[in-house]
Design an enzyme around this catalytic site. Structure first.
Site, PDB file in Angstrom:
ATOM      1  N   LYS A   1       0.838  -1.208   0.000  1.00 24.23           N
ATOM      2  CA  LYS A   1       0.000   0.000   0.000  1.00 24.23           C
ATOM      3  C   LYS A   1       0.869   1.252   0.000  1.00 24.23           C
ATOM      4  CE  LYS A   1      -3.844  -2.402   2.128  1.00 24.23           C
ATOM      5  NZ  LYS A   1      -4.585  -2.784   3.335  1.00 24.23           N
TER       6      LYS A   1
ATOM      7  N   GLN B   1      -5.488  -1.559   9.502  1.00 24.71           N
ATOM      8  CA  GLN B   1      -5.186  -2.858   8.897  1.00 24.71           C
ATOM      9  C   GLN B   1      -5.731  -3.990   9.769  1.00 24.71           C
ATOM     10  OE1 GLN B   1      -3.775  -3.283   5.848  1.00 24.71           O
ATOM     11  NE2 GLN B   1      -4.007  -5.486   6.060  1.00 24.71           N
TER      12      GLN B   1
ATOM     13  N   ASP C   1     -11.432   2.549   3.383  1.00 21.37           N
ATOM     14  CA  ASP C   1     -11.621   1.102   3.267  1.00 21.37           C
ATOM     15  C   ASP C   1     -13.097   0.740   3.084  1.00 21.37           C
ATOM     16  OD1 ASP C   1      -9.685  -0.882   3.172  1.00 21.37           O
ATOM     17  OD2 ASP C   1      -9.171  -0.686   5.294  1.00 21.37           O
TER      18      ASP C   1
HETATM   19  N1  GUN Z   1      -6.708  -7.032   5.781  1.00 15.86           N
HETATM   20  C1  GUN Z   1      -6.810  -7.784   4.670  1.00 15.86           C
HETATM   21  N2  GUN Z   1      -7.322  -7.051   3.657  1.00 15.86           N
HETATM   22  C2  GUN Z   1      -7.549  -5.820   4.148  1.00 15.86           C
HETATM   23  C3  GUN Z   1      -8.061  -4.622   3.581  1.00 15.86           C
HETATM   24  O1  GUN Z   1      -8.445  -4.533   2.401  1.00 15.86           O
HETATM   25  N3  GUN Z   1      -8.130  -3.564   4.421  1.00 15.86           N
HETATM   26  C4  GUN Z   1      -7.750  -3.640   5.715  1.00 15.86           C
HETATM   27  N4  GUN Z   1      -7.873  -2.546   6.458  1.00 15.86           N
HETATM   28  N5  GUN Z   1      -7.271  -4.724   6.263  1.00 15.86           N
HETATM   29  C5  GUN Z   1      -7.179  -5.813   5.487  1.00 15.86           C
END
Ligand code: GUN
Length: 299
Positions: free
Chosen positions: A64, A108, A131
Site C-alpha cells: 500500500k 489494517q 476502506d
Molecule cells: N486485511 C486484509 N485485507 C484488508 C483490507 O483490504 N483492508 C484492511 N484494512 N485490512 C485488510
C-alpha cells in the site's frame, strides 16, 4: 488453454483477466488526479494503522505504501505494539479524524484478539473511511448511495467493467461471507442486476450452487478449493483468495490450471484481484480528499 464453448460449439480460449495491468492503468489515471490536486496546493495523505506484528499485514501495508508513492499520495504509518488497548487505539483514530492533514484512515486487519475491530472501525469518521468498512459506508452501499466501497469488491467490479462482463440476470455465486469481501460484493452484484447466492462454511451441497453459476467469486482463503468439476463450462471465475500452499507458494482459492481449461474468463493469483484492491484504495483516498475539499469550500 483451449476449451469447447457449449453454447457456440466452438473452441475458445479463456481470457485471463489481467488485474496487474488494469491496476497500473488505474494508478496512472489517479496520478493525474493527484497531480491536479497538488497544483491546487493539496497533497492527499493516507494514515495506516497497524497493531502488532502480523507478517501478512506487513506485506499488505508495504504494498500500500508503494502504491501511494506511485500515485503521489503521502503515507503515514502508525505501528502500535501488540499490547495496545482499545482505548489507545480509539484515541489515535479520533485524533486522526480531527487531523486536517489526513484525508484517509486505514486500520489494517486483523487486530490482536483482545481488540474489537468493529468498535475500532466505527470510530473512523465516514469522510475518511477509505476502506469502506464503517457502518455509514456499508449502509450507504446497501441503499445504493454513492459511498466508499470496500476495495476488494470495488476492484472486482472494475474488472467486470473493463472486460465488459455484464452481470444483468446472471447467477453469481459468492463463496465467503466476510464483512470485507463477501458481504459488500452481494450489494455490488445486486446493483448490477445479478441474482446473487452466498455460500459459506455451513452451506449444504455447495457444488450444486457453483455448478449452475454463470459467475463464481471465491473469497474463502483455501488453496485449490475451487476445482474444475465444480464449475460450469464457459463460466467466469474470480479468485479473491491469497493463500500459501503446502510448499509456501502463493495461490488463490481456485485450481487455476484445471479451471482455466473450461471457463470464459478467470483471474490469476498473483496478478489478479490483489493489485486491484490496492488501486481502489488509492482511488478512495483521492475521492476522500476531493470530497473533503468540496466540504471545506462550502463552509
Ligand atoms: N486485511 C486484509 N485485507 C484488508 C483490507 O483490504 N483492508 C484492511 N484494512 N485490512 C485488510
Amino acid at each position: 488453454m483451449v476449451s469447447e464453448n457449449p453454447i457456440k460449439g466452438e473452441l475458445k480460449m479463456a481470457t485471463i483477466i489481467d488485474g496487474k495491468s488494469l491496476a497500473k492503468k488505474t494508478r496512472e489515471n489517479l496520478k493525474i488526479e493527484c497531480d491536479k490536486l497538488k497544483l491546487e496546493g493539496i497533497t492527499p495523505k493516507l494514515a495506516v494503522i497497524m497493531v502488532g506484528d502480523n507478517p501478512a499485514s506487513k506485506v499488505y501495508v508495504r504494498n500500500k505504501s508503494r502504491a501511494c508513492s506511485d500515485v503521489g499520495i503521502e503515507y503515514k504509518e502508525y505501528l502500535l505494539p501488540e499490547e495496545t488497548t482499545q482505548e489507545e487505539l480509539i484515541n489515535l483514530i479520533k485524533n486522526l479524524n480531527q487531523d486536517k492533514e489526513i484525508n484517509g484512515i486505514l486500520l489494517q486487519s486483523p487486530l490482536p484478539r483482545h481488540l474489537d475491530i468493529n468498535e475500532a472501525f466505527k470510530a473512523i469518521t465516514y469522510m475518511k473511511d477509505v476502506d469502506g468498512f464503517t457502518p455509514s459506508s456499508v449502509g450507504k452501499l446497501c441503499i445504493g448511495e454513492d459511498t466508499f466501497i470496500s476495495c476488494t469488491p470495488y476492484g472486482v467490479m472494475k474488472m467486470f467493467e473493463e472486460y465488459n462482463i455484464d452481470l444483468t440476470g446472471k447467477d453469481v455465486v459468492i463463496l465467503g461471507r466476510s464483512n470485507i469481501v463477501g458481504k459488500p460484493l452481494i450489494q455490488c452484484c445486486l446493483q448490477k442486476n445479478a441474482t446473487v447466492t452466498v455460500c459459506h462454511s455451513k452451506t449444504k451441497n455447495l457444488e450444486e450452487h457453483t455448478k449452475r453459476a454463470d459467475i463464481v467469486i471465491s473469497a474463502i482463503g483455501q488453496s485449490n478449493f475451487v476445482k474444475a468439476d465444480m464449475i460450469k463450462d464457459g463460466a467466469v471465475v474470480i479468485d479473491v483468495g491469497i493463500n500459501r500452499d503446502e510448499n509456501g507458494k502463493l495461490t488463490g482459492d481456485v485450481d487455476f490450471e484445471g479451471v482455466e481449461k473450461k471457463v470464459s474468463y478467470i483471474t490469476p493469483v498473483p496478478g489478479g484481484v490483489g493489485p486491484m484492491t490496492i488501486a481502489m484504495l488509492m482511488n478512495n483516498v483521492i475521492k476522500a480528499t476531493k470530497e473533503q475539499q468540496k466540504e471545506k469550500s462550502m463552509l
